[in-house]
Motif scaffolding. Structure first.
Motif, mmCIF file in Angstrom:
data_model
loop_
_atom_site.group_PDB
_atom_site.id
_atom_site.type_symbol
_atom_site.label_atom_id
_atom_site.label_comp_id
_atom_site.label_asym_id
_atom_site.label_seq_id
_atom_site.Cartn_x
_atom_site.Cartn_y
_atom_site.Cartn_z
ATOM 1 N N LEU A 1 0.663 -1.129 0.018
ATOM 2 C CA LEU A 1 -0.094 -0.109 -0.075
ATOM 3 C C LEU A 1 0.748 1.102 0.009
ATOM 4 N N THR B 1 -10.316 0.668 -1.925
ATOM 5 C CA THR B 1 -9.814 0.545 -0.430
ATOM 6 C C THR B 1 -9.184 1.757 0.184
ATOM 7 N N ILE B 2 -8.895 2.892 -0.824
ATOM 8 C CA ILE B 2 -8.394 4.072 -0.434
ATOM 9 C C ILE B 2 -9.354 5.208 -0.152
#
Length: 237
Positions: free
Chosen positions: A118, A187-188
């Motif tokens: 990530l 997811t961000i």
């Protein structure tokens, strides 16, 4: 992280107020929080000593990669502390920028240490959050000096420019965070969205700053950083 940040905060306030030992009446450049820490410095120093022990007991539970990153950040932070408190010329450096950048870095370190994949996707959200943290500090700085009718002390030209264009800079950050929310992965997206919401609330506070005291504004400026709580129900398991 809470313990470490609190200890840094206390150390910074006590170092800022240390001149009162030699010049007890020289309070013009200090805020109420500096005077409070100086008045109760013995209690704060004892608390820091005990919390240092507590922090040491927690270190074995922190992943090694996270500790490595925190040591790098801690070294940079220590160097900056020495710079601003040991040299008079260093007061031209914008402490608000340093605080914002270090706070953002400390916040993202646990995640990027645990999930290295990530690191690249989180670069832009982290930069936006760092910008928000800097704006938070700069707004507080502006409100405190405006409410007390103090003039800004000598600062770097870039800092002066930022102080004079805070609404514009905040608007640009809101736009950038909103765009990133729309184009980023599933997811961000909560990070830039929360950043945009917090920046918007900072603008609202700035427009209504005359309705609040400087102390209340300072508390509200930190309160608006809690917008991620609003997004918890929308997060996937």
């Amino acid at each position: 992280m809470f313990i470490a940040v609190w200890m840094l905060y206390v150390a910074d306030r006590l170092l800022d107020a240390r001149l009162l030992d030699a010049h007890p009446l020289n309070t013009a450049s200090l805020e109420a929080r500096h005077l409070f820490h100086h008045r109760h410095r013995t209690a704060f120093l004892i608390s820091v000593a005990f919390l240092s022990i507590a922090l040491a007991t927690l270190l074995p539970f922190i992943p090694a990669e996270a500790i490595h990153l925190y040591l790098i950040l801690g070294g940079l932070t220590f160097g900056y502390f020495v710079l601003i408190h040991a040299t008079s010329s260093a007061h031209r450096l914008p402490k608000e920028f340093a605080v914002g950048l270090c706070f953002a870095a400390a916040t993202f370190i646990p995640t990027v240490a645990r999930i290295p994949s990530l690191r690249l996707p989180l670069i832009f959200p982290a930069l936006l959050f760092a910008g928000l943290s800097c704006l938070n500090c700069l707004f507080i700085y502006t409100w405190e000096h405006t409410s007390s009718r103090r003039t800004f002390p000598p600062v770097h030209s870039a800092t002066r420019l930022a102080l004079n264009h805070l609404p514009l800079l905040t608007t640009l950050l809101i736009v950038a965070a909103s765009v990133l929310t729309l184009i980023t992965g599933h997811t961000i997206w909560p990070i830039p969205l929360a950043t945009a919401l917090s920046a918007t609330l900072l603008l609202v506070l700035n427009r209504r700053r005359r309705h609040f005291s400087a102390l209340t504004l300072r508390a509200l400026a930190d309160l608006v950083l809690l917008t991620p709580v609003l997004l918890i129900p929308f997060l996937r398991k």
